[in-house]
Design an enzyme around this catalytic site. Structure first.
Site, PDB file in Angstrom:
ATOM      1  N   HIS A  77       0.841  -1.203   0.000  1.00  0.00           N
ATOM      2  CA  HIS A  77       0.000   0.000   0.000  1.00  0.00           C
ATOM      3  C   HIS A  77       0.875   1.252   0.000  1.00  0.00           C
ATOM      4  O   HIS A  77       2.081   1.176   0.251  1.00  0.00           O
ATOM      5  CB  HIS A  77      -0.969  -0.025   1.184  1.00  0.00           C
ATOM      6  CG  HIS A  77      -0.300  -0.186   2.523  1.00  0.00           C
ATOM      7  ND1 HIS A  77       0.164  -1.394   2.997  1.00  0.00           N
ATOM      8  CD2 HIS A  77       0.006   0.705   3.465  1.00  0.00           C
ATOM      9  CE1 HIS A  77       0.701  -1.228   4.178  1.00  0.00           C
ATOM     10  NE2 HIS A  77       0.625   0.044   4.483  1.00  0.00           N
ATOM     11  N   TYR A 121      -4.694   6.011  11.392  1.00  0.00           N
ATOM     12  CA  TYR A 121      -4.520   6.421  12.783  1.00  0.00           C
ATOM     13  C   TYR A 121      -5.515   7.542  13.081  1.00  0.00           C
ATOM     14  O   TYR A 121      -5.739   8.398  12.215  1.00  0.00           O
ATOM     15  CB  TYR A 121      -3.137   7.023  13.014  1.00  0.00           C
ATOM     16  CG  TYR A 121      -1.953   6.107  12.851  1.00  0.00           C
ATOM     17  CD1 TYR A 121      -1.676   5.123  13.784  1.00  0.00           C
ATOM     18  CD2 TYR A 121      -1.065   6.271  11.786  1.00  0.00           C
ATOM     19  CE1 TYR A 121      -0.542   4.306  13.657  1.00  0.00           C
ATOM     20  CE2 TYR A 121       0.063   5.457  11.646  1.00  0.00           C
ATOM     21  CZ  TYR A 121       0.312   4.483  12.591  1.00  0.00           C
ATOM     22  OH  TYR A 121       1.420   3.687  12.463  1.00  0.00           O
ATOM     23  N   PRO A 125       4.360   1.142  19.799  1.00  0.00           N
ATOM     24  CA  PRO A 125       3.929   0.604  18.496  1.00  0.00           C
ATOM     25  C   PRO A 125       3.514   1.667  17.476  1.00  0.00           C
ATOM     26  O   PRO A 125       3.412   1.350  16.286  1.00  0.00           O
ATOM     27  CB  PRO A 125       2.739  -0.291  18.859  1.00  0.00           C
ATOM     28  CG  PRO A 125       2.260   0.201  20.171  1.00  0.00           C
ATOM     29  CD  PRO A 125       3.441   0.746  20.887  1.00  0.00           C
ATOM     30  N   LYS A 155       7.570   0.350  14.242  1.00  0.00           N
ATOM     31  CA  LYS A 155       8.998   0.225  13.972  1.00  0.00           C
ATOM     32  C   LYS A 155       9.672  -0.991  14.608  1.00  0.00           C
ATOM     33  O   LYS A 155      10.790  -1.348  14.223  1.00  0.00           O
ATOM     34  CB  LYS A 155       9.738   1.489  14.467  1.00  0.00           C
ATOM     35  CG  LYS A 155       9.413   2.749  13.667  1.00  0.00           C
ATOM     36  CD  LYS A 155       9.945   2.629  12.262  1.00  0.00           C
ATOM     37  CE  LYS A 155       9.581   3.784  11.380  1.00  0.00           C
ATOM     38  NZ  LYS A 155       9.435   3.419   9.978  1.00  0.00           N
ATOM     39  N   TYR A 212       8.902   7.408   8.205  1.00  0.00           N
ATOM     40  CA  TYR A 212       7.854   6.389   8.300  1.00  0.00           C
ATOM     41  C   TYR A 212       8.173   5.216   7.367  1.00  0.00           C
ATOM     42  O   TYR A 212       7.999   4.045   7.723  1.00  0.00           O
ATOM     43  CB  TYR A 212       6.486   6.998   7.964  1.00  0.00           C
ATOM     44  CG  TYR A 212       5.340   6.064   8.250  1.00  0.00           C
ATOM     45  CD1 TYR A 212       5.060   5.668   9.560  1.00  0.00           C
ATOM     46  CD2 TYR A 212       4.549   5.559   7.232  1.00  0.00           C
ATOM     47  CE1 TYR A 212       4.019   4.785   9.829  1.00  0.00           C
ATOM     48  CE2 TYR A 212       3.506   4.684   7.491  1.00  0.00           C
ATOM     49  CZ  TYR A 212       3.248   4.298   8.794  1.00  0.00           C
ATOM     50  OH  TYR A 212       2.231   3.422   9.058  1.00  0.00           O
TER      51      TYR A 212
END
Ligand code: APR
Ligand code: PHB
Length: 394
Positions: free
Chosen positions: A75, A203, A295, A299, A387
């Site tokens: 994705h 998120y 979390p 990572k 990220y």
């Protein structure tokens, strides 16, 4: 006491230990994995599920990428929603040219066990009282109990891949170790459900706290909500969980969440932890044995994979060319990447959660930062670069 011999004794059969064994095998280096739990126990643990592209490439390069490439979900990045109406996308493919892969750690562990079994690798499970000896000599030893009998494994190196509660880090003398730690005043309540996930990982920063919609496969979803540290699973029947999850997302997103019976439910506290150095004599730490990240940002597993990348390269250079440089530099090299991810996870945790002592000023600052991230191309690029995962060093 029965005695055996190998080149590298690997303590811990989680993703770090298994992947190290696999990579060493491809370099012609012998190893033995010693795991405290039964294999069933290891394979039942549910952990994170988002891979950086660098991790995807390491897994492929280690010969364990086939199922991931078939079943994993590539994705473009992750969404963030806040204030009940605002949204942005951390589109790592657009910003830094690297997509992400959703593929569960449980599957990776399974793939690794299958690869190790196929070549008849030496894995000792249910090993009790694992103890490391002579780490500051060139012939360290590991002793353990198996089926009630004491065993001794002689080796040339010990790889400490035994997670946060393992024995390896604690075997480094206290006076040469520095620990950096931060505990957060909340946890994540997570559930797994056999329902179709949303297309995107999202998120949420909401006035009722953080929430996350994630995925494992087309019929397996993973969801989390921020909870109090003293939250009790008995107080969270599925109906209450779904209701609380949904109110933390904007209407159109919660309307798309398909609810169902949970097949797993657990609470985990959030912690940042780094122990330095990551080596001592002939002992080298990798993964959760040396560091824990909250979390947020996913990572933990990616760091375990990058540690193993550096450590397997260092051992390969030593055995192939007698070159000790990479072993000598392992701790420093690995720690640069660890601190990059530790800082990023801490930052994202601060940006997306509600803290008990947060003031209205702090809340406005969170909103401002999210708004700025949504409209600044250069800030977005810097965030996506982290990220998506910082590159491995040569
Ligand atoms: N002796 C042998 N094995 C041990 C010992 C010990 N004294 N103590 C712990 N272990 C084993 C655990 O049972 C576990 O199977 O070491 C393994 C460590 O595995 P993980 O905790 O999964 O850690 P790691 O392999 O570093 O994986 C990195 O990524 O998603 C994150 O935190 C998550 O597990 C994850 C991690
Ligand atoms: C997960 O899918 O379990 C997951 C995803 C993203 C995170 C953490 C966990 O930041």
């Amino acid at each position: 006491m029965s005695q055996t011999q190998t080149q590298v004794a690997i303590i811990g059969g989680g993703p770090a230990g298994l992947l190290l064994s696999q990579r060493l095998h491809l370099e012609g280096i012998r190893s033995v994995v010693i795991e405290r739990q039964s294999r069933e126990h290891v394979l039942e643990r549910i952990r994170a599920g988002v891979l950086e592209w660098g991790s995807v490439e390491v897994l492929r390069d280690s010969g364990v990428g086939q199922r991931m490439d078939l079943e994993g979900h590539v994705h473009d990045g992750t969404g963030i929603v806040w204030g009940g109406e605002h949204r942005l996308s951390l589109n790592t493919r657009a910003a830094v040219g690297r997509p992400m892969m959703a593929y569960g750690q449980t599957n990776i562990t399974e793939d690794l066990y299958n690869a190790l079994d196929a070549r008849g690798a030496s894995i000792i499970d249910s090993a009790e009282d694992v103890t490391l000896h002579g780490l500051d000599t060139s012939n360290p030893r590991v002793t353990y109990d198996k089926n009630g009998a004491r065993q001794e494994l002689e080796c040339e190196f010990v790889a400490g891949c035994d997670g946060f509660h393992g024995v390896s880090r604690e075997s480094i003398p206290r006076n040469v170790r520095t620990e950096y730690e931060k505990n957060y005043p909340f946890g994540w309540l997570g559930i797994m459900s056999e329902t179709p996930p949303l297309d995107e990982i999202i998120y949420a920063n909401s006035d009722r706290g953080f929430a996350l919609c994630s995925q494992r496969n087309p019929m397996l979803s993973r969801y989390y909500i921020q909870c109090d540290l003293d939250a009790n699973l008995n107080d969270w029947p599925d109906e209450r969980f779904w209701e609380e999850l949904k109110v933390r997302f904007p209407q159109d997103i919660s309307a798309s969440i398909v609810t169902g019976t949970s097949i797993e439910k657990s609470i985990a506290p959030l912690r940042s932890f780094v122990s330095e150095p990551m080596s001592y004599g002939r002992l080298f730490l990798a993964g959760d044995a040396a560091h824990i990240v909250p979390p947020t940002g996913a990572k933990g597993l990616n760091l375990a994979i990058s540690d193993v990348f550096y450590l397997s390269r260092a051992l390969a250079c030593f055995y192939r060319e007698g070159e000790e440089r990479f072993l000598r530099d392992y701790s420093e090299t690995a720690l640069r990447r660890v601190w990059g991810a530790a800082r990023f996870s801490w930052w994202l945790t601060n940006l997306l959660h509600r803290f008990p002592d947060q003031t209205t000023f702090d809340l406005r600052a969170q909103e401002q930062e999210l708004g700025y991230l949504a409209q600044s191309e250069s800030y977005m690029k810097a965030v996506c670069e982290q990220y998506a995962g910082l590159p491995f060093e040569d």
